[in-house]
Design an enzyme around this catalytic site. Structure first.
Site, short mmCIF file in Angstrom:
data_model
loop_
_atom_site.label_atom_id
_atom_site.label_comp_id
_atom_site.label_asym_id
_atom_site.label_seq_id
_atom_site.Cartn_x
_atom_site.Cartn_y
_atom_site.Cartn_z
N LYS A 1 -5.55 0.98 -2.07
CA LYS A 1 -6.86 1.55 -2.40
C LYS A 1 -7.34 0.93 -3.70
CE LYS A 1 -7.35 4.62 0.84
NZ LYS A 1 -6.53 5.76 1.11
N MET B 1 -2.02 5.98 14.16
CA MET B 1 -3.34 6.24 13.56
C MET B 1 -4.13 7.19 14.44
SD MET B 1 -4.19 2.35 12.39
CE MET B 1 -3.59 1.62 13.91
N ASP C 1 0.87 -1.17 0.00
CA ASP C 1 0.00 0.00 0.00
C ASP C 1 0.91 1.23 0.00
OD1 ASP C 1 0.88 0.21 2.66
OD2 ASP C 1 -0.81 -1.00 3.36
#
Ligand code: SAH
Length: 270
Positions: free
Chosen positions: A64, A179, A43
């Site tokens: 994605k 995150m 990714d």
């Protein structure tokens, strides 16, 4: 990369961590496997410097899908098995370390359940490296005897607040949140509610070791405003605790090629 060849075995999946993004921080084994593998599934998190040097013919971006939504983990799992069964040597490349908030454990379980041989290649996690290149040690004899790594973005299918912020505040050690850019207001509030001192130093390290790395600093009370003023966005780690304040005493002499010129301090121009 030169040196003794690493064979990438046909029909085998290598769960490889890329490190935080600087290609020089790939492990030797990761670099060799990236050269040798038939296919690399990745990714965006390994960062532009590592991704851009993978030959297009040998890589698949599974971050994605067309339309911008995230590829479901189940599809990635199935693709790994499919490629291995075709007899390909496959590198599954993850940012940082695959087993630190990287879903590497789920992939390992799926591969094992489907009789696909795999190897885990550990790496430098951004949870330690991003603070480090910003001059922040996650532990320190005088300031922090423990460090906790937590997600700031809980799995929405889990029951609310599986991260016990009150217990984390009580450790007195460093808290590193991954995150955690979007929900910064939520967990800084939770820590303040748990009686953590409002003046506790906090640092945000954005794109650690990538070109254009930025560091923004504040306190538990001010860091949300700092984030907004500097427009800090993912990927970034949040470092909470006195160690974040020790940066002050080293930063003038801290040499690295990543983002010294773009260092973002509250109130300073970018
Ligand atoms: N497996 C990764 C973490 C994946 S979770 C690791 O070990 O580093 C994704 C989060 O990692 C991002 O939201 C961010 O918090 C952090 N991250 C990954 N690479 C980063 C980098 N280069 N700089 C700052 N944070 C990073």
């Amino acid at each position: 990369m030169s040196g003794p060849e690493i064979e990438a075995e046909p029909g085998t999946v290598y769960l490889v961590g890329s490190g935080p993004g600087d290609p020089d921080l790939l492990t030797v084994k990761a670099a060799r496997l990236l050269e040798a593998a038939d296919v690399v599934l990745h990714d965006k998190l390994p960062g532009p410097k590592i991704i851009d040097r993978l030959p297009e013919a040998r890589r698949e971006d599974v971050g994605k899908r067309a339309g911008g939504e995230r590829t479901p983990q189940s599809e990635i799992n199935e693709r790994l098995v499919e490629l291995a069964r075709e007899g390909k040597s496959v590198v599954r490349l993850k940012g940082g370390d695959s087993f630190v908030f990287g879903r590497g454990g789920e992939e390992a379980e799926y591969l094992a359940a489907h009789d696909v041989p795999f190897e885990v290649v550990p790496a430098v996690t951004s949870a330690i490296a991003a603070p480090a290149v910003a001059g922040i040690p996650v532990t320190h004899r005088d300031h922090a005897s423990s460090v906790s790594f937590v997600t700031g973005h809980e799995d929405p299918t889990k029951p609310e607040s599986t991260v016990d912020w009150e217990a984390l505040a009580a450790t007195g050690g460093t808290i590193v949140v991954l995150m955690g850019v979007g929900r910064l207001p939520d967990y800084t509030d939770a820590l303040l509610d748990a009686d953590m001192a409002p003046e506790t130093p906090v640092a945000l390290v954005e794109r650690g070791t990538w070109p254009g790395q930025r560091v923004a600093t504040g306190t538990l009370e001010t860091i949300v405003d700092v984030r907004d003023a500097e427009d800090i966005s993912p990927p970034a780690v949040t470092v909470i605790g006195d160690v974040a304040g020790t940066r002050e005493s080293v930063v003038d002499f801290l040499q690295n090629e990543y983002g010294a010129a773009a260092d973002a301090e509250p109130g300073a121009e970018e």
